[in-house]
Every structure is written in C-alpha cells, then in structure tokens.
Design an enzyme around this catalytic site. Structure first.
Site, short mmCIF file in Angstrom:
data_model
loop_
_atom_site.label_atom_id
_atom_site.label_comp_id
_atom_site.label_asym_id
_atom_site.label_seq_id
_atom_site.Cartn_x
_atom_site.Cartn_y
_atom_site.Cartn_z
N ARG A 115 45.79 91.79 7.35
CA ARG A 115 44.49 92.88 6.84
C ARG A 115 43.56 92.76 7.86
NH1 ARG A 115 46.52 90.17 2.49
NH2 ARG A 115 46.25 90.98 0.30
N ASP A 130 55.94 88.33 11.35
CA ASP A 130 54.85 89.45 10.43
C ASP A 130 53.97 90.18 11.17
OD1 ASP A 130 56.99 88.98 8.51
OD2 ASP A 130 55.65 88.82 7.01
N ASN A 133 60.61 92.89 8.02
CA ASN A 133 60.58 92.57 6.44
C ASN A 133 59.06 92.12 6.10
OD1 ASN A 133 61.54 92.31 3.73
ND2 ASN A 133 62.75 90.22 4.41
N GLY A 153 56.37 92.70 4.36
CA GLY A 153 55.60 93.47 3.11
C GLY A 153 53.99 93.56 3.52
N SER A 181 53.74 94.13 -7.57
CA SER A 181 53.34 93.68 -6.24
C SER A 181 51.65 94.01 -6.16
CB SER A 181 54.15 94.02 -5.11
OG SER A 181 53.38 93.79 -3.93
N ASP A 214 52.98 82.20 -4.17
CA ASP A 214 53.95 81.98 -2.81
C ASP A 214 53.90 80.27 -3.00
OD1 ASP A 214 54.41 84.36 -2.19
OD2 ASP A 214 53.17 84.41 -0.49
N GLU A 219 61.05 88.46 -0.04
CA GLU A 219 61.88 88.55 1.06
C GLU A 219 63.47 88.17 0.47
OE1 GLU A 219 59.08 87.06 1.04
OE2 GLU A 219 57.94 87.34 3.05
N HIS A 272 61.66 82.60 4.95
CA HIS A 272 60.81 81.42 5.57
C HIS A 272 60.07 80.39 4.58
CE1 HIS A 272 56.61 83.83 4.52
NE2 HIS A 272 57.61 84.39 3.95
N ARG A 273 59.82 81.18 3.30
CA ARG A 273 59.49 80.19 2.48
C ARG A 273 60.42 79.01 1.76
NH1 ARG A 273 54.42 80.53 3.04
NH2 ARG A 273 53.28 82.58 3.06
N LYS A 305 58.75 84.01 10.79
CA LYS A 305 58.11 84.88 9.81
C LYS A 305 56.65 84.78 9.91
CE LYS A 305 59.14 88.20 6.10
NZ LYS A 305 57.67 88.57 5.45
#
Ligand code: DC
Length: 663
Positions: free
Chosen positions: A28, A50, A93, A95, A170, A316, A344, A390-391, A415
């Site tokens: 952001r 990312d 990837n 978002g 989302s 998350d 993801e 990644h998570r 990521k």
C-alpha cells in the site's frame, strides 16, 4: 524437481525475533508513495516476491525508486499521473499488487495489460471491475469473464458519483477502489454490498491513506466518502510495521513449545488486524504479554484448549490456529473463512488435506473448518504439500513440535518471508541427537545404550533394523539379492521395539536377529539404496523428546545430519576380533580368532566400499579409538563431549537442555 525441507521434531521454542515488514502495508505504501506529490522515504520495507512485483510494476510505469538499503528506499511521487501510458505488467500471484494497481491504472488515462501466474488468473476480480466500470473505467477480460488477465483503456466520464462493491469476496476490492478514487479528483461515495470481510485490512488502507493526506469519512463499514479535493501528499518518511501475520507463527511456537517467544515489530499500537491473533491464542490458554512494539507468547501449564471462533478479524493468521489445533484438547472450529477459498490456493481444501495427513479428523464447509487432533504423540503420513502458498509452508512448520516432517517446495515462503525457516530454527529447539557411528564390534552399541540410559534418552540401534530386514526377507522367502522386494517388505513390516525387546508381527526376535545368518544377511541388504531409503523414516521416528542416542554406520552422515554430537567410535580390527572372540567363547561357541579377524575385515571392507551410505567418519564427527579404552571410559568421553556441545549450542533453552551434572 522441487526441493523438500526436512524439519526435525522440535521439543521447545524460546527466543526473540524481529519481524520483516508487513506485506499489506509495504505494497500500500509503495503505491501511495508513487501516486503522491513529493518524495517519500520508506523504511523497513518488506523484501519479498510480492513487494518485488509491485516495485517492478511501478518502475515500468515510470516511477523513480532508489534503494538506500536492503529495506529502505526513496520513491519519487508522480502526482497521480503515471508517465508511461502503455505497458504490460506481470504481477505474479500478488493480490496486494494486482487489485490496487487495476484500480489505480483504470483512472490513469493509459492502455495497460495486467497478468499474473496461472493461479492469479483463477482468483476473481469481477466485483472490482464492475465497481470500477460504474466510475467510468474501461476494462476488458482477456481470458475468462470475471478473472485476470485484464486489458485497461483510458476511462470515460463517470456514470455515477456513488458506486457499490461487494464486500464478501475479498476486501482487496474495496481497498483498491478507495486508494484509486482520489485520482478522479471529485466527490465519490462507495457503498459496500453484503457483509464486509477482513475489515481490519480496510482499517490498514484508511490509516495509510490518511498518512498520505487523504482522509476518508465513513458510516460504519457500509459507506465511504472521498472528498473532491483529495490529493495524495508524501508524509516525508514512513516506517512499515512488522508483519502481524508472520508474527503468528512465532507466537504459536511459543504457545506450543513452552516459550517465551517474543516478536518485535508489532504490539499494542499495531494497525494490523492480525495483531489480534495473540488474543485468540490467549483464548486457547496461551500466556500473552504485550508492549508498544512487541508481543510475547508462552505455553499454558496444561496444554492448549480447543476454540470455536469467528475469524473475520484475522483471516490470514487464522491459518496458524488451524495447525495449532493439532496440539489442542478437543475440536477447534474456525468460522467465517470463505475468503480462504480464493487466496493463493483454496486454503480450506489444502488445509483439510494436509491436516488429515497427521490423522486429524477435519470437517470443511464453504466458510468453516473444524479440526479434531489425533491423540499425541502424532506422526505424519507422507510429507506436507504447500500449494505455492507461503502461509501453508509457514504454518505447517509448527507441526514439527509434534513430529519429524518434510515440507515440499519450502521456498514458496519467499512471497512474504524469504528467511522464514532460518528464523524459525532460531527459536525452535530440535530434539537433540547423539549419533555414534563406527565399524562392527567397535563397542558402539554398548556405549550408545549406556549413554542413552544415563541421559534418559531414547535409543536407536539402527543395525537391528538391517538385521530385521534380513530376517524378515528370509522368513518371507525373499532372496537377499532382491533389494526392491525387501524395501517394499520393510516399508510396511510391523516391527515393534519395546524396551530392549524386538518384535516382528507378534513374534519376539530379539535373540534371533543376533545370529550369524542375520549378521551377514544384514550386511548384504544394507548395501541396497532402496532398503536404506525404506528404513529412513522409521529411523527418524525414534527421535523423540527428551533426546536420542543412535548408533550405526550413517547416523551422523545421512539419518541425523543435524546431530548435536557426532562420534566415530572405532578400535583396531585385531582388538575387535579379540572382543568378539571372548564374547563367543563365553557363550560356549567354538571359534577361531583368525577366522573372526578375517570376517571383521571382510565386513569393514563391504560396509565402507558400498556406494550407498558407506561407513565413513564425517568431517564433523569426533573420533574415539577404544583399542586401549574400556567401556566406562568411552561412555565418560561421549558424555563430556556432549556436555561441551550442549552448553555452547542450546544455552537459550535453560529448561530442556539435558542436565548432565549428575552423570
Ligand atoms: O551394527 P550391526 O552389526 O548390528 O549392523 C548390522 C549390519 O547393518 C552391518 O553389516 C552394517 C549394516 N548397517 C548399516 O549399513 N547402517 C547402519 N546404520 C547400521 C548397520
């Protein structure tokens, strides 16, 4: 072929970690700094895939970005007007790059083509595009309606000054809109249809926009108002908070593995929703403390409790709770997680599949997951797949507090957290292993068993497994030349070690495997790489708290390469023949010393010359030659070496470190 990370079982977690910058805030801030009037210095920026995607895109769009350190840069704002008017952008990837850039570029008066990896093209964007079209955007789908890739053309005049966007797929759609609408330079209203998910992420968006000079008025979480004179202005210097989602893995490690584990970078004053994760962990019984800029977690006295919670606030970090549920008493239910399906990967399906590999009972619905853990101690069937997510990789590292495990494609953590596993290993303490390798009749078995007993550790006699393989093959009528068939047999053979006794199916074979036939048979079958591979997992399963002493030929080199102490125990062939001679004579057997010596030399030759895991002293092993040393002296030497190794390496862990004072 993608790599696999082998994580040893962990017995405790303790320490401090400084978190990498937040992904959500980093991307952001990068976009807002680019859209601003003036230069912005960004500190503590996350360095990850990312953020790379966002940085690359901004550079292609003509934004000047100068790095002044690994995590700090100066962005020259373009005052709402990207200099490059025709560009093709690859956004992987990410978002957090794709959605806001789609919105910002829709009002930038240019022609752009946005695409990503195949999974990005499966993640919906239709609700954002619909809302942008209402504000005048001209956007075309290049492949499937409602999904990337997209082609963006200069916008027409807005059809409406009040637009609506769906809130239940989302929150990044609303984030994208809110960040882009000030570029229109007129009054706009955004209405949210349906329940807004992941509200805290909108909180981050609003807080960041305000730092860049645009205050959005709102009525609850349903209506947002952008003023006509909204312009982004650089705040000068801005610090990126630590990543609260990343904090969740370390805090959960503290809550499962005794702790305390403290993370720096998020705390009481954090603007990230996932910072609330600690409060959910507290509901599971964990002890939590917080300062302005840190959070600390320790385990409860009696283990974690199961919870049934709404996860809207922590979408998350809730994944971390799903894996922590493996260690809780009872069924944990995580609700309101529909957004997991469009991340993801389909995280509900992926989580259910991987948790069931531990024998957990998992129920899944459109927007919930419920986990009933297997009874401890648990083990894993197979290895963890990570779905390029990644998570998934990071949260499943926590299962190492229950068992040894393999994590496939671990580098997907890049990521958001490229150094994740290094940091995890800084706070997690593996179950210690002392490996004692050496040739036959060197006395290593006796020494290893006594060391294990003195330390109250588990003991693995790996030679016994090769002996059992030979015996099982002979019993099943399989020739000892058939490596593949023996490997297949041993991958399923019901072998049980019970104290000093060994069973195959229900028959005790403790004495039988010591026969001459099993000795020479073991040496033959041990030469087959497929047999060695079949026995590898079985051997690793012996590594249990509080520690393991393992003896064999390849304990330090192959099975437990991260052993805290590696010993190579040997004696001259003549001395070993003499020991064997005395043993057999005592048993009343009629043997000749010259034959035994020949036999020992032949076995040494076979064990050290074979191609699969040959008997060798590893570079980091300490040699103990027992030719002129008694058993007790050898045992004392090993214990002394271990005491020295332990005091250096594991001093962070005052509790689980073995207490050797009484030995
Ligand atoms: O240590 P022992 O004599 O019980 O071992 C029996 C055989 O198994 C020996 O010939 C070497 C082999 N072995 C091996 O290849 N790797 C091990 N880790 C242990 C034993």
């Amino acid at each position: 072929m993608k790599e696999q990370l082998d994580l040893p079982p962990m017995m405790g977690a303790k320490g401090e970690i400084t978190l990498p910058g937040s992904k959500s805030i980093s991307n952001r801030v990068l976009l807002l700094a680019a859209l601003s009037i003036g230069k912005t210095e960004i500190r503590d920026l996350l360095d990850s895939d990312d953020t790379e995607r966002m940085l690359d895109a901004l550079k292609i769009l003509g934004v000047n970005i100068e790095f002044t350190g690994k995590n700090s840069c100066i962005v020259e704002g373009i005052s709402g007007n990207f200099p490059v008017k025709d560009a093709k952008l690859f956004l992987g990837n990410a978002g957090t790059a794709f959605r806001p850039l789609t919105a910002a570029l829709a009002f930038s008066g240019g022609h752009y083509h946005l695409h990503g990896v195949p999974r990005m093209h499966e993640r919906p964007i239709g609700d954002l595009v619909d809302a942008l079209r209402l504000a005048g955007a001209e956007i075309a789908y290049l492949d499937n309606k409602g999904y990337p890739p997209l082609e963006i053309f200069p916008a027409k005049d807005a059809i409406a000054d009040s637009i609506s966007v769906k809130g239940n797929v989302s929150s990044q759609f609303l984030t994208g809109l809110l960040m882009a609408l000030p570029l229109l330079g007129r009054k706009m209203e955004v209405k949210v249809e349906g329940e807004l998910i992941s509200k805290p992420y909108i909180g981050i968006t609003l807080a960041m926009m305000e730092r860049f000079g645009v205050k959005v008025e709102r009525e609850g979480w349903e209506r947002f108002f952008i003023a006509a004179d909204s312009r982004y202005r650089s705040p000068g210097t801005i610090h990126v908070e630590g990543d609260a989602s990343s904090a969740s893995y370390f805090l959960a490690a503290g809550a499962i593995g005794r702790g305390p584990v403290r993370v720096y970078g998020v705390g009481k004053s954090s603007i990230q929703g996932d910072a609330k994760f600690a409060r959910y962990l507290e509901k599971m019984g964990a002890k939590i403390e917080m300062g302005e800029n840190w959070i600390e977690a320790s385990a409860p006295e009696n283990g974690l409790d199961a919870i049934d919670i709404d996860c809207n606030e922590i979408p998350d970090a809730a994944m971390t709770l799903a894996v922590a549920a493996l260690f809780a008493k009872g069924k944990t239910t995580l609700r309101n997680i529909a957004s997991w399906r469009v991340k993801e990967t389909d995280r509900i399906a992926a989580m259910a599949k991987e948790l069931s590999k531990f024998g957990a009972i998992v129920e899944e619905g459109d927007d919930f997951i419920a986990i009933t853990p297997p009874p401890p101690p648990f083990s894993i069937h197979g290895s963890i797949d990570t779905y390029d997510d990644h998570r998934m990789a990071m949260c499943f590292s926590l299962a190492a507090f229950g068992t040894h495990l393999g994590i496939n494609d671990p580098s997907c953590v890049a990521k958001t957290f490229p150094e994740y596993f290094e940091k995890f290993l800084e706070i997690a303490q593996p179950v210690p292993v002392i490996s004692i390798d050496g040739p036959s009749a060197s006395g290593k078995g006796t020494v290893a068993a006594i060391v294990a007993q003195r330390l109250n550790y588990n003991y693995l006699d790996s030679g016994a497994l090769y002996r059992i393989s030979a015996l099982a093959a002979m019993k099943a009528g399989i020739s000892l030349d058939e490596g593949t068939a023996i490997a297949e047999l041993m991958s399923k053979a019901p072998v049980r070690f019970d104290g000093g006794r060994i069973f195959l199916e229900d028959a005790e074979i403790t004495e039988e495997i010591r026969s001459e036939a099993c000795s020479s048979g073991a040496s033959k079958v041990a030469a087959f790489p497929e047999v060695r591979a079949a026995l590898l997992e079985r051997q690793k399963r012996f590594r249990k708290s509080p520690g393991l002493v393992a003896d064999g030929r390849d304990m330090g080199s192959t099975v437990f390469p991260d052993s805290q102490l590696k010993i190579y125990l040997t004696a001259s062939a003549e001395e070993r023949a003499m020991r064997r001679y005395k043993q057999l004579i005592a048993k009343g057997e009629d043997v000749r010393i010259d034959v035994l010596l020949q036999d020992i030399r032949a076995r040494d030759e076979r064990d050290s010359k074979r191609s699969a895991a040959p008997l060798q002293k590893c570079d980091d092993a300490t040699l103990i030659d027992t030719t002129e040393m008694g058993i007790e002296e050898a045992v004392s030497r090993v214990l002394e070496l271990y005491r020295n190794a332990s005091s250096g390496k594991t001093s962070r862990f005052d509790q689980p470190t073995p207490d050797l004072r009484d030995i």
